[in-house]
Design a protein around this motif. Structure first.
Motif, PDB file in Angstrom:
ATOM      1  N   PHE A  89     -64.957 -11.583  46.030  1.00  0.00           N
ATOM      2  CA  PHE A  89     -63.582 -11.934  45.984  1.00  0.00           C
ATOM      3  C   PHE A  89     -63.473 -13.578  45.811  1.00  0.00           C
ATOM      4  N   SER A  90     -64.453 -14.046  46.124  1.00  0.00           N
ATOM      5  CA  SER A  90     -64.225 -15.602  45.803  1.00  0.00           C
ATOM      6  C   SER A  90     -64.841 -15.782  44.540  1.00  0.00           C
ATOM      7  N   ARG A  91     -65.558 -15.107  43.880  1.00  0.00           N
ATOM      8  CA  ARG A  91     -65.689 -15.314  42.322  1.00  0.00           C
ATOM      9  C   ARG A  91     -64.361 -15.352  41.709  1.00  0.00           C
ATOM     10  N   TYR A  92     -63.753 -13.940  41.945  1.00  0.00           N
ATOM     11  CA  TYR A  92     -62.538 -13.726  41.171  1.00  0.00           C
ATOM     12  C   TYR A  92     -61.421 -14.568  41.570  1.00  0.00           C
ATOM     13  N   PHE A  93     -61.178 -15.006  42.851  1.00  0.00           N
ATOM     14  CA  PHE A  93     -60.199 -16.060  43.342  1.00  0.00           C
ATOM     15  C   PHE A  93     -60.352 -17.125  42.701  1.00  0.00           C
ATOM     16  N   ARG A  94     -61.615 -17.598  42.334  1.00  0.00           N
ATOM     17  CA  ARG A  94     -61.869 -18.979  41.666  1.00  0.00           C
ATOM     18  C   ARG A  94     -61.405 -18.773  40.197  1.00  0.00           C
ATOM     19  N   GLN A  95     -61.731 -17.666  39.524  1.00  0.00           N
ATOM     20  CA  GLN A  95     -61.247 -17.601  38.065  1.00  0.00           C
ATOM     21  C   GLN A  95     -59.586 -17.494  38.163  1.00  0.00           C
ATOM     22  N   LEU A  96     -59.129 -17.006  39.135  1.00  0.00           N
ATOM     23  CA  LEU A  96     -57.568 -16.956  39.162  1.00  0.00           C
ATOM     24  C   LEU A  96     -57.185 -18.338  39.294  1.00  0.00           C
ATOM     25  N   VAL A  97     -57.578 -19.203  40.237  1.00  0.00           N
ATOM     26  CA  VAL A  97     -57.201 -20.641  40.410  1.00  0.00           C
ATOM     27  C   VAL A  97     -57.527 -21.341  39.170  1.00  0.00           C
ATOM     28  N   ALA A  98     -58.400 -20.829  38.473  1.00  0.00           N
ATOM     29  CA  ALA A  98     -58.933 -21.646  37.171  1.00  0.00           C
ATOM     30  C   ALA A  98     -57.967 -21.459  35.977  1.00  0.00           C
ATOM     31  N   GLY A  99     -56.942 -20.387  36.331  1.00  0.00           N
ATOM     32  CA  GLY A  99     -55.856 -20.013  35.179  1.00  0.00           C
ATOM     33  C   GLY A  99     -56.447 -18.619  34.308  1.00  0.00           C
ATOM     34  N   GLN A 100     -57.479 -18.103  34.815  1.00  0.00           N
ATOM     35  CA  GLN A 100     -57.708 -17.080  33.978  1.00  0.00           C
ATOM     36  C   GLN A 100     -56.965 -15.938  34.503  1.00  0.00           C
ATOM     37  N   THR A 101     -56.557 -14.822  33.562  1.00  0.00           N
ATOM     38  CA  THR A 101     -55.692 -13.864  33.809  1.00  0.00           C
ATOM     39  C   THR A 101     -56.375 -12.552  34.593  1.00  0.00           C
ATOM     40  N   GLY A 102     -57.706 -12.425  33.771  1.00  0.00           N
ATOM     41  CA  GLY A 102     -58.357 -11.113  33.887  1.00  0.00           C
ATOM     42  C   GLY A 102     -57.921 -10.187  33.029  1.00  0.00           C
ATOM     43  N   MET A 103     -57.093 -10.245  32.129  1.00  0.00           N
ATOM     44  CA  MET A 103     -56.818  -9.522  31.080  1.00  0.00           C
ATOM     45  C   MET A 103     -57.843  -9.460  30.125  1.00  0.00           C
ATOM     46  N   ILE A 104     -58.044  -8.109  29.582  1.00  0.00           N
ATOM     47  CA  ILE A 104     -58.947  -7.792  28.597  1.00  0.00           C
ATOM     48  C   ILE A 104     -58.329  -7.334  27.425  1.00  0.00           C
ATOM     49  N   ALA A 105     -58.350  -7.656  26.373  1.00  0.00           N
ATOM     50  CA  ALA A 105     -57.585  -7.327  24.894  1.00  0.00           C
ATOM     51  C   ALA A 105     -58.138  -6.112  24.618  1.00  0.00           C
ATOM     52  N   GLU A 106     -57.146  -5.449  24.206  1.00  0.00           N
ATOM     53  CA  GLU A 106     -57.551  -3.965  23.767  1.00  0.00           C
ATOM     54  C   GLU A 106     -58.626  -3.858  22.550  1.00  0.00           C
ATOM     55  N   ASN A 107     -58.563  -4.913  21.854  1.00  0.00           N
ATOM     56  CA  ASN A 107     -59.802  -4.655  20.707  1.00  0.00           C
ATOM     57  C   ASN A 107     -61.057  -5.032  21.170  1.00  0.00           C
ATOM     58  N   GLU A 108     -61.132  -5.539  22.373  1.00  0.00           N
ATOM     59  CA  GLU A 108     -62.448  -5.831  23.222  1.00  0.00           C
ATOM     60  C   GLU A 108     -63.099  -4.852  23.999  1.00  0.00           C
ATOM     61  N   ILE A 109     -62.196  -3.623  24.212  1.00  0.00           N
ATOM     62  CA  ILE A 109     -62.700  -2.414  24.935  1.00  0.00           C
ATOM     63  C   ILE A 109     -62.998  -1.261  24.030  1.00  0.00           C
ATOM     64  N   SER A 110     -63.839  -0.358  24.672  1.00  0.00           N
ATOM     65  CA  SER A 110     -64.032   0.803  23.770  1.00  0.00           C
ATOM     66  C   SER A 110     -64.024   2.031  24.947  1.00  0.00           C
ATOM     67  N   PRO A 111     -63.757   3.119  24.551  1.00  0.00           N
ATOM     68  CA  PRO A 111     -63.900   4.299  25.311  1.00  0.00           C
ATOM     69  C   PRO A 111     -65.286   4.569  25.857  1.00  0.00           C
ATOM     70  N   VAL A 112     -65.117   5.236  27.148  1.00  0.00           N
ATOM     71  CA  VAL A 112     -66.399   5.488  27.814  1.00  0.00           C
ATOM     72  C   VAL A 112     -66.912   6.721  26.784  1.00  0.00           C
ATOM     73  N   PRO A 113     -68.186   6.588  26.398  1.00  0.00           N
ATOM     74  CA  PRO A 113     -68.705   7.879  25.655  1.00  0.00           C
ATOM     75  C   PRO A 113     -68.751   9.247  26.371  1.00  0.00           C
ATOM     76  N   GLU A 114     -69.287   9.015  27.601  1.00  0.00           N
ATOM     77  CA  GLU A 114     -69.583  10.351  28.489  1.00  0.00           C
ATOM     78  C   GLU A 114     -69.507  10.073  30.192  1.00  0.00           C
ATOM     79  N   LEU A 115     -68.925  10.685  30.743  1.00  0.00           N
ATOM     80  CA  LEU A 115     -68.921  10.331  32.254  1.00  0.00           C
ATOM     81  C   LEU A 115     -69.912  11.502  32.893  1.00  0.00           C
ATOM     82  N   PRO A 116     -70.423  11.317  33.941  1.00  0.00           N
ATOM     83  CA  PRO A 116     -71.253  12.269  34.695  1.00  0.00           C
ATOM     84  C   PRO A 116     -70.487  13.435  35.389  1.00  0.00           C
ATOM     85  N   ASP A 117     -71.131  14.520  35.294  1.00  0.00           N
ATOM     86  CA  ASP A 117     -70.377  15.711  35.810  1.00  0.00           C
ATOM     87  C   ASP A 117     -70.246  15.412  37.518  1.00  0.00           C
TER      88      ASP A 117
END
Length: 77
Positions: free
Chosen positions: A28-56
């Protein structure tokens, strides 16, 4: 740094009073520190890819049911 510690201290105290593990508090401290620093946590759509396979889920160990049910008591979405 001192400013962050002052801001974070009330949250850390509440989490320790709730007997949360230190790894939760540190995470929590790590992510709170990022928030205080102005980071949004948003991930651009072009930076993500679908999960190829999930476990059953049917093939996962049955013991995970108890672990999951216990975790639900403390889960926030």
């Amino acid at each position: 740094m001192a400013d962050f510690q002052e801001q974070f201290l009330p949250f850390a105290q509440l989490m320790r009073e709730a007997a949360l593990p230190e790894i939760f508090i540190n995470t929590f401290s790590r992510y709170f520190r990022q928030l205080v620093a102005g980071q949004t946590g948003m991930i651009a759509e072009n930076e993500i890819s679908p999960v190829p396979e999930l476990p059953d889920a049917e093939k996962l160990p049955r013991s995970l049911i108890e672990v999951g049910e216990a975790a639900l008591q403390k889960c926030v979405v």
